[in-house]
Design an enzyme around this catalytic site. Structure first.
Site, mmCIF file in Angstrom:
data_model
loop_
_atom_site.group_PDB
_atom_site.id
_atom_site.type_symbol
_atom_site.label_atom_id
_atom_site.label_comp_id
_atom_site.label_asym_id
_atom_site.label_seq_id
_atom_site.Cartn_x
_atom_site.Cartn_y
_atom_site.Cartn_z
ATOM 1 N N SER A 142 -0.601 -4.710 -10.722
ATOM 2 C CA SER A 142 -0.689 -5.185 -12.193
ATOM 3 C C SER A 142 0.041 -4.089 -13.102
ATOM 4 C CB SER A 142 -2.155 -5.348 -12.305
ATOM 5 O OG SER A 142 -2.335 -5.670 -13.787
ATOM 6 N N TYR A 155 -10.966 -2.423 -12.458
ATOM 7 C CA TYR A 155 -9.626 -3.015 -11.917
ATOM 8 C C TYR A 155 -8.433 -2.292 -12.070
ATOM 9 C CZ TYR A 155 -6.366 -6.896 -12.081
ATOM 10 O OH TYR A 155 -5.133 -7.867 -11.783
ATOM 11 N N LYS A 159 -5.714 -1.211 -8.661
ATOM 12 C CA LYS A 159 -4.324 -1.703 -8.647
ATOM 13 C C LYS A 159 -3.406 -0.421 -8.526
ATOM 14 C CE LYS A 159 -4.933 -5.904 -9.001
ATOM 15 N NZ LYS A 159 -4.742 -7.074 -7.916
#
Length: 254
Positions: A142, A155, A159
């Protein structure tokens, strides 16, 4: 790109980016095992691809569970005779303030995004190694693995870690003709984001190309990286964000 002899597993593919990747692989001739945690979503997605003439089989289950991952790999081989492409798309996003972020939320994010992708890659490449035909692995990163974003510390950490995993596994996988890369989508119009009426206007304003990505934009990049013609590209991360990371304005309403 010719995928006529390729067989693929795409996880988290009931809707959104994962479905677009599975659909385009099938359109290009690949045989696809489509995974989603939600069985009804997986079955509907696979049926939609078959209706378009693609070869696609659904396999529902939790890809943070290593036992299920092995069953997924075995199912792909049983259905199609081999496994040559894996797109580890399944992931979870849980927003939260860093000072209040809870251990259970952290564990869910790490289990699916990291544990699931790591062991899917391990078990799939074991199979590819025995086949001696090479193969391609694509991890789903991401833009927040490159730029800070409010509420996404856990998160974003996962990534960024996946991009390092792709780089590190060049050492292990290259001797077997297996390449591994990551694609890092920016803001993308999916079923989830389209529920927010402010999403497209905000991201259109702050994205240099003037719009957020479509799922097809991400699928096109994914197919480029897993195509047999791209096997010499490995250990790389491709950002697909319309230029957002070059300027990185925060997504706030005016």
């Amino acid at each position: 790109m010719n995928f006529q002899t390729q067989t693929a597993v795409v996880t988290g593919a009931g809707i959104g980016i994962g479905f677009a990747i599975a659909r385009e692989l099938a359109r290009q001739g690949a045989s696809v095992l489509l995974n989603d945690l939600d069985e009804s979503l997986a079955e509907r997605a696979a049926a939609a691809i078959r209706q378009e003439g693609g070869r696609c089989v659904a396999c529902a289950g939790d890809v943070s569970d290593v036992t299920f991952i092995q069953k997924l790999v075995d199912r792909a081989v049983a259905e199609f005779g081999k496994l040559t492409i894996v797109v580890a798309n399944a992931g979870i996003t849980i927003f939260g303030d860093f000072f209040d972020y809870q251990p259970d939320a952290f564990q869910k994010v790490v289990d699916l995004n990291l544990r699931g992708s790591f062991f899917l890659t391990q078990l799939a490449t074991r199979q590819m190694r025995t086949q001696r035909e090479g193969g391609s692995i694509l991890l789903m990163s991401s833009v927040v693995g490159h730029q800070a974003h409010p509420g996404l510390a856990a998160y974003a950490m996962t990534k960024a870690a996946l991009e390092m995993l792709a780089k590190n596994l060049v050492l292990d996988l290259s001797p077997y003709g297996i390449n591994i890369n990551a694609v890092a989508p920016g803001a993308t119009q999916t079923e989830r984001t389209l529920d927010d009426p402010t999403y497209v206007p905000i991201w259109s304003r702050i994205t240099p190309m003037g719009r957020p990505a479509t799922v097809e934009d991400i699928a096109n990049a994914a197919l480029f990286l897993v195509a047999p013609q791209s096997r010499h590209i490995t250990g790389q991360s491709l950002v697909v964000d319309g230029g957002w990371t070059a300027v990185s304005p925060p997504p706030v309403a005016e």
